[in-house]
Design a protein around this motif. Structure first.
Motif, mmCIF file in Angstrom:
data_model
loop_
_atom_site.group_PDB
_atom_site.id
_atom_site.type_symbol
_atom_site.label_atom_id
_atom_site.label_comp_id
_atom_site.label_asym_id
_atom_site.label_seq_id
_atom_site.Cartn_x
_atom_site.Cartn_y
_atom_site.Cartn_z
ATOM 1 N N GLU A 85 1.275 0.813 -3.711
ATOM 2 C CA GLU A 85 -0.063 0.261 -3.939
ATOM 3 C C GLU A 85 -0.423 0.174 -5.417
ATOM 4 O O GLU A 85 -0.871 -0.869 -5.906
ATOM 5 N N HIS B 90 -7.675 -9.768 -6.175
ATOM 6 C CA HIS B 90 -7.697 -10.116 -7.597
ATOM 7 C C HIS B 90 -7.881 -11.622 -7.814
ATOM 8 O O HIS B 90 -8.517 -12.029 -8.796
ATOM 9 N N LEU C 40 -10.235 -1.809 -0.077
ATOM 10 C CA LEU C 40 -10.419 -1.352 -1.459
ATOM 11 C C LEU C 40 -11.062 -2.444 -2.301
ATOM 12 O O LEU C 40 -11.899 -2.168 -3.160
ATOM 13 N N ALA C 41 -10.676 -3.715 -2.051
ATOM 14 C CA ALA C 41 -11.233 -4.834 -2.811
ATOM 15 C C ALA C 41 -12.729 -4.984 -2.554
ATOM 16 O O ALA C 41 -13.503 -5.293 -3.469
ATOM 17 N N GLY D 168 -0.779 -3.324 -7.366
ATOM 18 C CA GLY D 168 -2.135 -3.604 -7.814
ATOM 19 C C GLY D 168 -2.165 -3.987 -9.280
ATOM 20 O O GLY D 168 -2.852 -4.934 -9.685
ATOM 21 N N GLY E 53 -5.614 -2.759 1.225
ATOM 22 C CA GLY E 53 -6.071 -3.289 -0.051
ATOM 23 C C GLY E 53 -7.336 -4.106 0.077
ATOM 24 O O GLY E 53 -8.168 -4.128 -0.836
ATOM 25 N N ASP F 208 0.858 -1.182 0.000
ATOM 26 C CA ASP F 208 0.000 0.000 0.000
ATOM 27 C C ASP F 208 0.892 1.229 0.000
ATOM 28 O O ASP F 208 2.109 1.139 -0.209
ATOM 29 N N HIS G 242 -5.466 -7.202 -2.809
ATOM 30 C CA HIS G 242 -6.514 -6.400 -3.437
ATOM 31 C C HIS G 242 -7.646 -7.259 -3.999
ATOM 32 O O HIS G 242 -8.483 -6.766 -4.748
#
Length: 367
Positions: free
Chosen positions: A108, A148, A173-174, A112, A170, A104, A146
């Protein structure tokens, strides 16, 4: 001290914003490093954290080859069980310092993009569960970053609800981006009692090697799984031939973040002792063909002048350093292309030749 560039980036540009962010962080990093890095470490162990044997030998001495933060790190290997571990190990203060601005903060956006571009790897990881659990309803990804992996795994298991656990922002944010149903921020063993028996699948993909107590993490995974649920673990293989051939340039050593690297037999036996039955072990399927490419990049990046970062003692780069760095990296591009081609040529036989850089275990929670 390197002199400042007489022609700084125009105000408002991305370069100028980055320079301002680095400059704002520099005083705090300098304060952290004022007394050196010794305070970031526990005392050195004289026994193996996996089997308690005192037959230890040094495996690797290296530095931080990714962020280039100050410090030197040693990995020891146990002659008894083959477990490789950071020794002396970072304490909580050290972990905070070396993780800061990696996943981050300053790092970040870059990280990401890296994880977002690994959909093929994530899809293969998810598909390894299909033969043993074709329709899980709930899935917890530990160390999700994050999120993914979960976004890609949902393509394989559209009926599953994916939650994620991570220490970084993260995970929040995800959740906001819709990659997770629920993002849980914190230490997994501390969160596990509140999640007991809720999940059909738990995944730990290149997570366990980052933890201070892998056995506790595995016990927490059993706690949150329903009876008959599956635990998917993927970790670097310290017995990879590439680990010996490439030495400190082997990316999966990832110092100072990787604290424990367990051979497959060790992890399999620990899972069985905790009440799991291992239903699949994969080596070639878990191989990520980037060893030579990553080693080439780490070497070039080591030789090139440093990018601007708040932990570097000589301040922001001047015009000469800013010119030399891209020139050296461009000159090394043919090396990286050859390395990438060799990685791909070797990939189909990596598992059979012992070059696989990772392995994957799938284990079922027994009653």
């Amino acid at each position: 001290m390197t002199t400042a560039d007489p022609s700084p980036a125009p105000a408002g540009t991305a370069a100028a914003r980055s320079t301002d962010r680095v400059a704002a962080l520099r005083p705090a990093y300098r304060a952290d490093l004022a007394d050196g890095t010794d305070r970031f470490f526990h005392p050195r162990r004289t026994d193996c954290p996996w089997c308690s044997s005192t037959a230890l030998r040094p495996r690797l001495h290296t530095t931080d080859l990714l962020q280039h933060k100050p410090g030197r790190f040693t990995l020891d290997t146990c002659e008894g069980c083959g477990h490789t571990f950071q020794n002396p190990r970072l304490n909580d203060e050290g972990l905070e310092f070396y993780y800061r601005d990696f996943y981050d903060g300053l790092g970040e956006q870059r990280l990401g993009k890296t994880f977002a571009g690994r959909a093929t790897v994530h899809r293969n990881q998810a598909r390894s569960v299909l033969p043993h659990s074709p329709a899980p309803r709930t899935w917890l990804d530990v160390g999700t970053g994050h999120g993914h992996f979960c976004a890609t795994a949902r393509e394989v298991f559209p009926g599953a609800a994916f939650d994620g656990v991570d220490l970084s922002q993260g995970v929040e944010l995800a959740e906001r981006a819709g990659r997770l149903r629920r993002g849980l921020r914190g230490l997994f063993p501390e969160l596990a009692p509140g999640l007991a028996g809720q999940y059909d699948v738990v995944s730990m993909l290149h997570y366990l090697e980052h933890t201070t107590d892998p056995a506790r993490e595995l016990a927490s995974a059993r706690q949150v799984l329903r009876p008959g649920g599956l635990l998917l673990v993927e970790v670097p293989d310290p017995r990879s031939r590439f680990a010996r051939l490439l030495g400190r340039w082997w990316l999966p050593w990832l110092q100072p973040q990787h604290l424990h690297l367990a051979p497959a037999a060790n992890l399999r036996h620990r899972l069985e002792a905790l009440g799991f039955a291992v239903v699949a072990e994969q080596h070639g399927e878990a191989h990520d063909p980037i060893d030579l490419l990553a080693a080439g990049w780490l070497l070039l990046d080591h030789l090139a002048p440093r990018e601007d970062a708040p932990w570097h003692p000589d301040g922001p780069p001047g015009p000469l350093r800013r010119t030399l760095r891209p020139a050296l990296l461009l000159a090394g591009a043919p090396l990286l292309i050859v390395a990438m081609l060799l990685d791909r040529l070797l990939a189909p036989i990596a598992g059979r030749t012992g070059h696989s850089n990772a392995y994957r275990l799938l284990a079922r929670r027994t009653p």
